[in-house]
Write a protein that holds these residues in place. Structure first.
Motif, PDB file in Angstrom:
ATOM      1  N   GLY A  50      54.848 129.263 -17.167  1.00  0.00           N
ATOM      2  CA  GLY A  50      54.129 128.253 -17.918  1.00  0.00           C
ATOM      3  C   GLY A  50      52.640 128.461 -18.074  1.00  0.00           C
ATOM      4  O   GLY A  50      51.913 127.497 -18.342  1.00  0.00           O
ATOM      5  N   THR A  86      51.832 127.659 -21.694  1.00  0.00           N
ATOM      6  CA  THR A  86      52.106 126.236 -21.902  1.00  0.00           C
ATOM      7  C   THR A  86      50.998 125.385 -21.301  1.00  0.00           C
ATOM      8  O   THR A  86      50.525 124.421 -21.918  1.00  0.00           O
ATOM      9  CB  THR A  86      53.473 125.860 -21.294  1.00  0.00           C
ATOM     10  OG1 THR A  86      54.498 126.606 -21.973  1.00  0.00           O
ATOM     11  CG2 THR A  86      53.755 124.371 -21.429  1.00  0.00           C
ATOM     12  N   ASN A  94      57.209 127.199  -8.558  1.00  0.00           N
ATOM     13  CA  ASN A  94      58.354 126.320  -8.782  1.00  0.00           C
ATOM     14  C   ASN A  94      58.927 126.038  -7.393  1.00  0.00           C
ATOM     15  O   ASN A  94      59.541 126.913  -6.793  1.00  0.00           O
ATOM     16  CB  ASN A  94      59.383 127.018  -9.673  1.00  0.00           C
ATOM     17  CG  ASN A  94      60.594 126.152  -9.969  1.00  0.00           C
ATOM     18  OD1 ASN A  94      60.938 125.261  -9.199  1.00  0.00           O
ATOM     19  ND2 ASN A  94      61.261 126.436 -11.076  1.00  0.00           N
ATOM     20  N   LYS A 104      65.700 125.514 -12.380  1.00  0.00           N
ATOM     21  CA  LYS A 104      65.648 125.633 -13.831  1.00  0.00           C
ATOM     22  C   LYS A 104      66.229 124.351 -14.411  1.00  0.00           C
ATOM     23  O   LYS A 104      67.412 124.064 -14.251  1.00  0.00           O
ATOM     24  CB  LYS A 104      66.451 126.848 -14.314  1.00  0.00           C
ATOM     25  CG  LYS A 104      65.978 128.179 -13.723  1.00  0.00           C
ATOM     26  CD  LYS A 104      64.572 128.531 -14.164  1.00  0.00           C
ATOM     27  CE  LYS A 104      64.132 129.889 -13.631  1.00  0.00           C
ATOM     28  NZ  LYS A 104      62.730 130.202 -13.979  1.00  0.00           N
ATOM     29  N   GLN A 152      61.000 120.842 -15.513  1.00  0.00           N
ATOM     30  CA  GLN A 152      60.945 121.795 -14.406  1.00  0.00           C
ATOM     31  C   GLN A 152      59.755 121.497 -13.499  1.00  0.00           C
ATOM     32  O   GLN A 152      58.616 121.431 -13.964  1.00  0.00           O
ATOM     33  CB  GLN A 152      60.818 123.217 -14.971  1.00  0.00           C
ATOM     34  CG  GLN A 152      60.926 124.313 -13.934  1.00  0.00           C
ATOM     35  CD  GLN A 152      61.091 125.659 -14.608  1.00  0.00           C
ATOM     36  OE1 GLN A 152      62.056 125.890 -15.339  1.00  0.00           O
ATOM     37  NE2 GLN A 152      60.146 126.545 -14.374  1.00  0.00           N
ATOM     38  N   LYS A 159      60.344 121.610 -20.669  1.00  0.00           N
ATOM     39  CA  LYS A 159      60.740 122.894 -21.247  1.00  0.00           C
ATOM     40  C   LYS A 159      61.143 122.761 -22.710  1.00  0.00           C
ATOM     41  O   LYS A 159      61.018 123.714 -23.482  1.00  0.00           O
ATOM     42  CB  LYS A 159      61.896 123.506 -20.442  1.00  0.00           C
ATOM     43  CG  LYS A 159      61.580 123.756 -18.977  1.00  0.00           C
ATOM     44  CD  LYS A 159      60.528 124.845 -18.807  1.00  0.00           C
ATOM     45  CE  LYS A 159      61.074 126.231 -19.056  1.00  0.00           C
ATOM     46  NZ  LYS A 159      60.101 127.291 -18.752  1.00  0.00           N
ATOM     47  N   GLU A 160      61.637 121.586 -23.103  1.00  0.00           N
ATOM     48  CA  GLU A 160      62.114 121.429 -24.478  1.00  0.00           C
ATOM     49  C   GLU A 160      60.964 121.469 -25.479  1.00  0.00           C
ATOM     50  O   GLU A 160      61.033 122.181 -26.487  1.00  0.00           O
ATOM     51  CB  GLU A 160      62.888 120.116 -24.631  1.00  0.00           C
ATOM     52  CG  GLU A 160      63.535 119.981 -26.001  1.00  0.00           C
ATOM     53  CD  GLU A 160      64.390 118.739 -26.116  1.00  0.00           C
ATOM     54  OE1 GLU A 160      65.500 118.854 -26.666  1.00  0.00           O
ATOM     55  OE2 GLU A 160      63.951 117.653 -25.671  1.00  0.00           O
ATOM     56  N   SER A 190      57.810 122.314 -24.514  1.00  0.00           N
ATOM     57  CA  SER A 190      56.833 123.282 -24.015  1.00  0.00           C
ATOM     58  C   SER A 190      55.485 122.625 -23.760  1.00  0.00           C
ATOM     59  O   SER A 190      54.480 122.935 -24.402  1.00  0.00           O
ATOM     60  CB  SER A 190      56.683 124.442 -25.010  1.00  0.00           C
ATOM     61  OG  SER A 190      55.961 125.507 -24.438  1.00  0.00           O
TER      62      SER A 190
END
Length: 291
Positions: free
Chosen positions: A68, A71, A242, A247, A251, A275-276, A278
């Motif tokens: 990320g 992101t 993480n 996942k 996240q 994540k969808e 970003s």
């Protein structure tokens, strides 16, 4: 103070120490309100740990591949743009088109996959995209997507665009020779100091070693890919992990503030990546809620 530094360095004649000291304290204690608020990431808990992104310094955020970095950088850049701040984004990995895909997705709350595929969009989504287009026309985010920009190009782009902050995403792409990466990092710091604005630099962490049972060990500050100069030359160094190697659509991410020249090191901020679309978000996810 930038003008004072220029005065001291020009013609080799430094002003008397008393004048420098007087000027410093006049600036420090000036009761007049500042014209604009401090530059921060826009995440409340993280900004409480970091404070203002220091002008003339580099703040480094590091993560393993796919964790990320871009992101995070895009989310911060969009926050600053919405606040009317001039941000110059250097992208050594992604093209301007793909960065715009990510910005549209996070700003308009549309899944990134559909933005990349150019639809299909609902009528409400089309309206949000059109509105965002107009916002970018009024207050653009300046992007340079040169794969390996020279330091001269970086300096030239900053001089041309007069940003209040620059983002460099990411330092690990500038060369495969780590001694040259170290030199590039020193060059970026020189530029930030010369122009007196904050620099946010994204960096890569190596893949961590695995334990005897095959599970990965957590990332550490020492896992920085390439030259340790990336850490030494930063005023702030933070890295993402993480925490459960999970996942999931939302996240979890831990941001470890490993170094803070002007604050407290060792703090950890819990966040998440949607994540969808970003986008980094302020969310604290419990282990029981992670698949």
């Amino acid at each position: 103070l930038g003008s004072l530094r220029f005065w001291a360095n020009s013609n080799g004649d430094a002003p008397p120490p008393r004048e420098l000291t007087d000027a410093y304290f006049r600036t420090l204690l000036d009761p007049a309100p500042q014209p604009k608020s401090a530059l921060v990431t826009g995440f409340g808990k993280l900004d409480k740990c970091l404070g203002t992104l220091p002008a003339g310094e580099l703040s480094v955020f590091a993560a393993r591949s796919g964790f990320g970095k871009t992101t995070f950088a895009c989310t911060v850049a969009e926050h600053l743009r919405q606040k009317g701040r001039r941000c110059l984004y250097f992208s050594t990995e992604m093209s301007q088109t793909y960065l715009l895909h990510k910005l549209v997705a996070l700003a308009c709350s549309i899944p990134l996959a559909r933005v990349v595929a150019k639809g299909p969009f609902t009528e409400a989504e089309v309206q949000r995209i059109r509105a965002y287009e107009q916002e970018l026309l009024r207050a653009p985010l300046m992007i340079n997507d040169e794969f390996q920009p020279s330091l001269e190009m970086v300096r030239g782009e900053i001089q041309k665009n007069s940003p209040e902050l620059f983002i460099f995403d990411h330092i690990s792409h500038v060369d495969t020779d780590w001694s040259r990466v170290a030199g590039y990092m020193r060059g970026l710091k020189d530029i930030a100091r010369d122009v007196g604005i904050p620099g946010v630099v994204m960096a890569e962490l190596n893949e961590p070693p695995r334990k005897s049972d095959g599970t990965e060990q957590k990332s550490l500050r020492s896992d920085i890919r390439g030259s340790q100069e990336i850490i030494y030359l930063s005023s702030i160094f933070a890295y993402f992990t993480n925490p459960w190697e999970a996942k999931a659509p939302l996240q979890p991410v831990e941001i470890h503030v490993a170094k803070h020249r002007y604050g407290i090191s060792g703090q950890v901020v819990n966040m998440a990546v949607d994540k969808e679309i970003s986008k980094f978000v302020e969310a604290e996810i419990e282990p029981a809620n992670v698949p």
